[in-house]
Scaffold this motif. Structure first.
Motif, PDB file in Angstrom:
ATOM      1  N   SER A 294     110.792  -8.504 -50.464  1.00 17.09           N
ATOM      2  CA  SER A 294     110.078  -7.279 -50.088  1.00 17.09           C
ATOM      3  C   SER A 294     110.941  -6.051 -50.331  1.00 17.09           C
ATOM      4  CB  SER A 294     109.670  -7.324 -48.612  1.00 17.09           C
ATOM      5  OG  SER A 294     108.695  -8.305 -48.409  1.00 17.09           O
TER       6      SER A 294
ATOM      7  N   THR B 225     107.326 -13.360 -59.727  1.00 13.60           N
ATOM      8  CA  THR B 225     107.590 -13.436 -61.162  1.00 13.60           C
ATOM      9  C   THR B 225     109.071 -13.705 -61.365  1.00 13.60           C
ATOM     10  OG1 THR B 225     107.973 -11.059 -61.360  1.00 13.60           O
ATOM     11  CG2 THR B 225     105.743 -11.854 -61.843  1.00 13.60           C
TER      12      THR B 225
ATOM     13  N   GLU C  91     110.846 -11.350 -58.433  1.00 12.63           N
ATOM     14  CA  GLU C  91     110.190 -10.186 -57.842  1.00 12.63           C
ATOM     15  C   GLU C  91     108.798 -10.589 -57.363  1.00 12.63           C
ATOM     16  OE1 GLU C  91     109.284  -5.551 -59.121  1.00 12.63           O
ATOM     17  OE2 GLU C  91     109.859  -6.997 -60.654  1.00 12.63           O
ATOM     18  N   LEU C  92     108.364  -9.971 -56.275  1.00 12.65           N
ATOM     19  CA  LEU C  92     107.011 -10.233 -55.798  1.00 12.65           C
ATOM     20  C   LEU C  92     105.994  -9.647 -56.758  1.00 12.65           C
ATOM     21  CD1 LEU C  92     107.330  -9.405 -51.969  1.00 12.65           C
ATOM     22  CD2 LEU C  92     107.265 -11.664 -53.041  1.00 12.65           C
ATOM     23  N   THR C  93     104.919 -10.369 -56.992  1.00 15.56           N
ATOM     24  CA  THR C  93     103.794  -9.853 -57.768  1.00 15.56           C
ATOM     25  C   THR C  93     102.934  -9.001 -56.836  1.00 15.56           C
ATOM     26  OG1 THR C  93     102.390 -11.712 -57.169  1.00 15.56           O
ATOM     27  CG2 THR C  93     103.725 -11.949 -59.186  1.00 15.56           C
ATOM     28  N   GLU C  94     101.859  -8.469 -57.355  1.00 17.60           N
ATOM     29  CA  GLU C  94     100.930  -7.715 -56.502  1.00 17.60           C
ATOM     30  C   GLU C  94     100.413  -8.616 -55.380  1.00 17.60           C
ATOM     31  OE1 GLU C  94      96.586  -5.517 -56.690  1.00 17.60           O
ATOM     32  OE2 GLU C  94      97.691  -5.806 -58.560  1.00 17.60           O
ATOM     33  N   LEU C  95     100.051  -9.849 -55.721  1.00 18.24           N
ATOM     34  CA  LEU C  95      99.577 -10.799 -54.715  1.00 18.24           C
ATOM     35  C   LEU C  95     100.671 -11.084 -53.686  1.00 18.24           C
ATOM     36  CD1 LEU C  95      97.248 -12.670 -53.831  1.00 18.24           C
ATOM     37  CD2 LEU C  95      98.226 -14.413 -55.361  1.00 18.24           C
TER      38      LEU C  95
ATOM     39  N   ARG D  59     103.106  -9.064 -52.872  1.00 19.85           N
ATOM     40  CA  ARG D  59     103.286  -7.865 -52.037  1.00 19.85           C
ATOM     41  C   ARG D  59     102.217  -7.788 -50.955  1.00 19.85           C
ATOM     42  NH1 ARG D  59     104.736  -5.985 -57.123  1.00 19.85           N
ATOM     43  NH2 ARG D  59     102.726  -4.996 -57.486  1.00 19.85           N
ATOM     44  N   GLU D  60     101.024  -8.296 -51.245  1.00 17.73           N
ATOM     45  CA  GLU D  60      99.970  -8.333 -50.221  1.00 17.73           C
ATOM     46  C   GLU D  60     100.335  -9.283 -49.086  1.00 17.73           C
ATOM     47  OE1 GLU D  60      96.149  -9.190 -51.953  1.00 17.73           O
ATOM     48  OE2 GLU D  60      96.392  -7.620 -53.467  1.00 17.73           O
TER      49      GLU D  60
ATOM     50  N   ARG E 229     103.283  -9.533 -47.791  1.00 15.88           N
ATOM     51  CA  ARG E 229     104.370  -8.971 -46.976  1.00 15.88           C
ATOM     52  C   ARG E 229     103.954  -8.702 -45.535  1.00 15.88           C
ATOM     53  NH1 ARG E 229     106.531  -4.243 -50.842  1.00 15.88           N
ATOM     54  NH2 ARG E 229     104.330  -3.806 -50.664  1.00 15.88           N
TER      55      ARG E 229
END
Length: 122
Positions: A35, A70, A84-88, A90-91, A93
């Motif tokens: 995060s 990713t 790294e976190l993807t968009e999914l 990050r959701e 978090r």
């Protein structure tokens, strides 16, 4: 007797599959650390502390497979790999931070309950 429809069984299985990934203790810790931004494998391992190289590799591969992380390889010597976190991812978090915060807030209460239970069991 209550019976589940096929649709209900499918939904239960889907929830179970997702929770087995995102409810895993290593996943929670990896998502918490990622995060903060992209990180290298050894940086993650150092921050998490007591995770083996094999378990971190397995956790990261599972998160990558599920579309939450990713993996980027840079053609340097030695090769540099960032996660790294993807968009999914990050959701994820917000619920992960909430769960981790709840655990930190309540660990003493849980430990007290365990001690009482274990004491009552003899």
């Amino acid at each position: 007797m209550l019976t589940l429809s096929h649709r209900d069984e499918t939904a239960c299985q889907a929830v179970s599959d997702v929770l087995s990934r995102v409810g895993d203790k290593w996943t929670v810790l990896v998502v918490e650390h990622l995060s903060e931004g992209p990180m290298r494998f050894n940086e993650l391992r150092r921050l998490i502390g007591n995770i083996s190289q094999k378990m971190l590799t397995t956790t990261l591969r599972g998160l990558e497979r599920d579309g939450l992380v990713t993996r980027t390889v840079y053609p340097t010597i030695p090769p540099r790999v960032d996660y790294e976190l993807t968009e999914l991812g990050r959701e994820l978090r917000a619920p992960v931070h909430a769960l981790a915060g709840w655990a930190r807030t309540n660990i003493q209460r849980i430990n007290d309950a365990r001690a009482r239970f274990d004491g009552a069991q003899g």
